[in-house]
Design an enzyme around this catalytic site. Sequence first.
Site, PDB file in Angstrom:
ATOM      1  N   ASN A 153      17.364   0.494   5.193  1.00  0.00           N
ATOM      2  CA  ASN A 153      16.091   0.374   4.969  1.00  0.00           C
ATOM      3  C   ASN A 153      15.871   0.753   3.470  1.00  0.00           C
ATOM      4  O   ASN A 153      15.755   1.790   2.940  1.00  0.00           O
ATOM      5  CB  ASN A 153      15.363   1.208   5.964  1.00  0.00           C
ATOM      6  CG  ASN A 153      13.870   1.211   5.780  1.00  0.00           C
ATOM      7  OD1 ASN A 153      13.257   0.544   4.701  1.00  0.00           O
ATOM      8  ND2 ASN A 153      12.909   1.487   6.795  1.00  0.00           N
ATOM      9  N   CYS A 191      10.797   0.773   2.602  1.00  0.00           N
ATOM     10  CA  CYS A 191       9.761   1.488   3.059  1.00  0.00           C
ATOM     11  C   CYS A 191       8.875   2.059   1.781  1.00  0.00           C
ATOM     12  O   CYS A 191       9.305   2.689   1.055  1.00  0.00           O
ATOM     13  CB  CYS A 191      10.149   2.694   3.767  1.00  0.00           C
ATOM     14  SG  CYS A 191       8.660   3.711   4.385  1.00  0.00           S
ATOM     15  N   CYS A 225     -13.348 -28.541   3.835  1.00  0.00           N
ATOM     16  CA  CYS A 225     -13.713 -29.323   4.865  1.00  0.00           C
ATOM     17  C   CYS A 225     -13.507 -28.662   6.244  1.00  0.00           C
ATOM     18  O   CYS A 225     -12.489 -28.164   6.663  1.00  0.00           O
ATOM     19  CB  CYS A 225     -13.054 -30.633   4.997  1.00  0.00           C
ATOM     20  SG  CYS A 225     -13.569 -31.729   6.362  1.00  0.00           S
ATOM     21  N   CYS A 277     -16.467 -29.074  -5.042  1.00  0.00           N
ATOM     22  CA  CYS A 277     -15.989 -29.959  -6.102  1.00  0.00           C
ATOM     23  C   CYS A 277     -17.064 -29.988  -7.344  1.00  0.00           C
ATOM     24  O   CYS A 277     -16.542 -29.685  -8.492  1.00  0.00           O
ATOM     25  CB  CYS A 277     -16.009 -31.244  -5.545  1.00  0.00           C
ATOM     26  SG  CYS A 277     -14.755 -32.387  -6.589  1.00  0.00           S
TER      27      CYS A 277
END
Length: 430
Positions: free
Chosen positions: A134, A137, A392, A355
């Site tokens: 590890n 962290c 959209c 747009c």
Amino acid sequence: MADLSIEFCGIKSVNPFWLASAPPTDKAYNVVRAFEAGWGGVVWKTLGEDPAAVNVSSRYSALYGKNREVIGFNNIELITDRSLEINLQEITQVKQDWPDRVIIVSLMLPCEEKLWADILPLVEATGADGIELNFGCPHGMPERGMGAAVGQVPEYVEMVTRWCKTHSKLPVIVKLTPNITDVRAPARAAKAGGADAVSLINTINSITHLDLDQMVAYPVVGGASTHGGYCGTAVKPIALNMVAEIARDPATAGLPISGIGGIGNWRDAAEFMALGSGCVQVCTAAMLHGFRIVEEMKDGLSRWMDQKGYTRVSDFVGKAVPNTTDWKYLNMNYQVIAQINQDDCIKCGRCYVACEDTSHQSISQLIDAAGVRTYEVIKDECVGCNLCEITCPVQGCITMVPQHTGKPYMNWTQDPRNPRAERPAVAESV
């Protein structure tokens, strides 16, 4: 039916879905329930030297979307707060009871070779399948010279990895921190130290939100707070990029990768695998929805593989890597133009507003005598940026249609508009 079994750096697993080192893998009770649910393996929550770490209360916070959907998850929990002896006993028993499931033991210790040399034989004696270092962290442990404090220094990564390869016969997986400028540097260091694989990403330094009445960030601990480790859906794009960077780096090509970061369903997993991950690790999704999410993951991945004709996971691992490149090598002559399906359009105008206000003014708004609005793409103005498609609300209503330009492939290094473009050699006159 597709075969979901894999072999990852010499470790056989019944499926590619593992639980990451975190609260879900903190004790035998959790791990047994995970195996009963169908997980192929676990990375046991990080062990360290005795006395065990001491955690605070509270420990978690979240970034919410609509309807309180958890988009990002933040934690300030440290490594295991249970004794080394109890953890080792439980790992031994679970491995004996579930010999076909993978148990990787996560480790974090100060950068002193003797400490690593002393703990590694104890871990091997449990029957565990491998170890994960590890080095990621980002909170609590770096202040003690561990975790990300190691992962951010390639020389330390290589040094500790080499110690572990010297003092243990188990496969060594190096877990990398995303809190770094270039993730390839520690990955190269891990490989130089003899790592059998890398896993990424660990959590990202973060503060999710504040209590503006008390003027303190969450999670609140006695009127104060600190930065924590960010994970969950929101980190997936960052994780995918870092996995791809290592997978396509010539210096680390072929180094097995265990993908981590925002994986919550089979599609997420498939995307990580397509970019080079031989297996995936899940944490936040399991914490939010329980261990049984693996059922959908296995079923969904298997069905998709059958549909695509993939018989084994290895058939598509890394398949997207050759299509991932630097910006400068993209085809400057490729062009798409937005197309609006008028039958699906609900006339909301979101594409037009986006747009018109913030993009290229390439969508026109037409209003007839009855006041009915119609939105049409001005093809000569459209640059194919995708903003209208993204805004959209009706999926598939706006599509990006490739245009035949009649021009050959040309990247930025060849483009005459580039002042540093590569010029073709000119033959000398004779």
